[in-house]
Design an enzyme around this catalytic site. Sequence first.
Site, PDB file in Angstrom:
ATOM      1  N   GLY A 134       0.795  -1.222   0.000  1.00 52.99           N
ATOM      2  CA  GLY A 134       0.000   0.000   0.000  1.00 52.99           C
ATOM      3  C   GLY A 134       0.826   1.269   0.000  1.00 52.99           C
ATOM      4  O   GLY A 134       2.057   1.257   0.112  1.00 52.99           O
ATOM      5  N   GLU A 135       0.116   2.385  -0.111  1.00 51.77           N
ATOM      6  CA  GLU A 135       0.744   3.699  -0.166  1.00 51.77           C
ATOM      7  C   GLU A 135       0.770   4.350   1.226  1.00 51.77           C
ATOM      8  O   GLU A 135       0.653   3.664   2.228  1.00 51.77           O
ATOM      9  CB  GLU A 135      -0.009   4.571  -1.181  1.00 51.77           C
ATOM     10  N   VAL A 136       0.884   5.665   1.268  1.00 55.45           N
ATOM     11  CA  VAL A 136       1.007   6.374   2.535  1.00 55.45           C
ATOM     12  C   VAL A 136      -0.334   6.461   3.253  1.00 55.45           C
ATOM     13  O   VAL A 136      -1.392   6.584   2.630  1.00 55.45           O
ATOM     14  CB  VAL A 136       1.580   7.787   2.316  1.00 55.45           C
ATOM     15  N   THR A 137      -0.280   6.360   4.572  1.00 56.18           N
ATOM     16  CA  THR A 137      -1.461   6.612   5.383  1.00 56.18           C
ATOM     17  C   THR A 137      -1.041   7.346   6.646  1.00 56.18           C
ATOM     18  O   THR A 137       0.148   7.574   6.898  1.00 56.18           O
ATOM     19  CB  THR A 137      -2.220   5.316   5.712  1.00 56.18           C
ATOM     20  N   HIS A 168      -1.755   7.785  10.958  1.00 55.77           N
ATOM     21  CA  HIS A 168      -2.307   7.262  12.206  1.00 55.77           C
ATOM     22  C   HIS A 168      -2.271   8.359  13.260  1.00 55.77           C
ATOM     23  O   HIS A 168      -1.342   9.180  13.300  1.00 55.77           O
ATOM     24  CB  HIS A 168      -1.485   6.070  12.717  1.00 55.77           C
ATOM     25  N   CYS A 199      -3.478   6.660   0.834  1.00 56.73           N
ATOM     26  CA  CYS A 199      -3.477   5.399   0.073  1.00 56.73           C
ATOM     27  C   CYS A 199      -3.333   5.640  -1.426  1.00 56.73           C
ATOM     28  O   CYS A 199      -3.668   4.770  -2.233  1.00 56.73           O
ATOM     29  CB  CYS A 199      -4.753   4.595   0.364  1.00 56.73           C
TER      30      CYS A 199
END
Length: 233
Positions: free
Chosen positions: A96-99, A101, A192
Amino acid sequence: MSDFANLSAKDFNPFLSFSGHRCCQVFHFGVVPYQEALAWQRSRVAKCKLDPALEDTLLLLEHPPVYTLGQGSDTRFLKFDPACSPVEVVRIERGGEVTYHCPGQLVGYPILNLAYYQKDLHWYLRQLEEVIIRVLAEYHLQGSRIPGLTGVWVEGYKVAAIGIKVSRWITMHGFALNVCPDLSGFQAIVPCGISDRPVGSLEQFVPGIQMSQVRQQVAIAFADVFQVQLIEA
């Protein structure tokens, strides 16, 4: 520490009565720095590789603000220079890409040996989505999937992201459900890698929603979907 930590095994009796099911220890660690949780996962996965008969585990926790990038993610989805970021940026081994939190987002890290379930990554991703969809149904919300994408949406808003790593069929990383977070951190990225679909939270649809209650519901839904016996750690 949330109310979940005070639940006893009897609270999950409907999901403990099945015979022959895998045991799954449930841990709740509160708000944990990302690197600490990552080290815990890696340590547990290493132990499971040495002893595939070890029981499964599910970590339920929150993180301080942090951006994570999958192993092949593109930095063009960051709207800032990661070298100058006041918020921690971590590249990890999940897909997956950036997320993003932050507190108010419930993160679940299942460490399962898929050899006891199905050796099928697509199946596993759909099962994680199903856990979230069942929790949303408890609030009369229709969780939906979008063909070709991973995650769960409510009325066009992405409320849950999923990113996993599987090695020797042992899973790590997992899902992030936006319960009641400050969503402003998502504005600094293309979450994402999806630019045309907004990020949302359950609080938008259920004002006053409580993290402790959602945490309980996620644990129960997880036990139901994966047909495991929950053991409070």
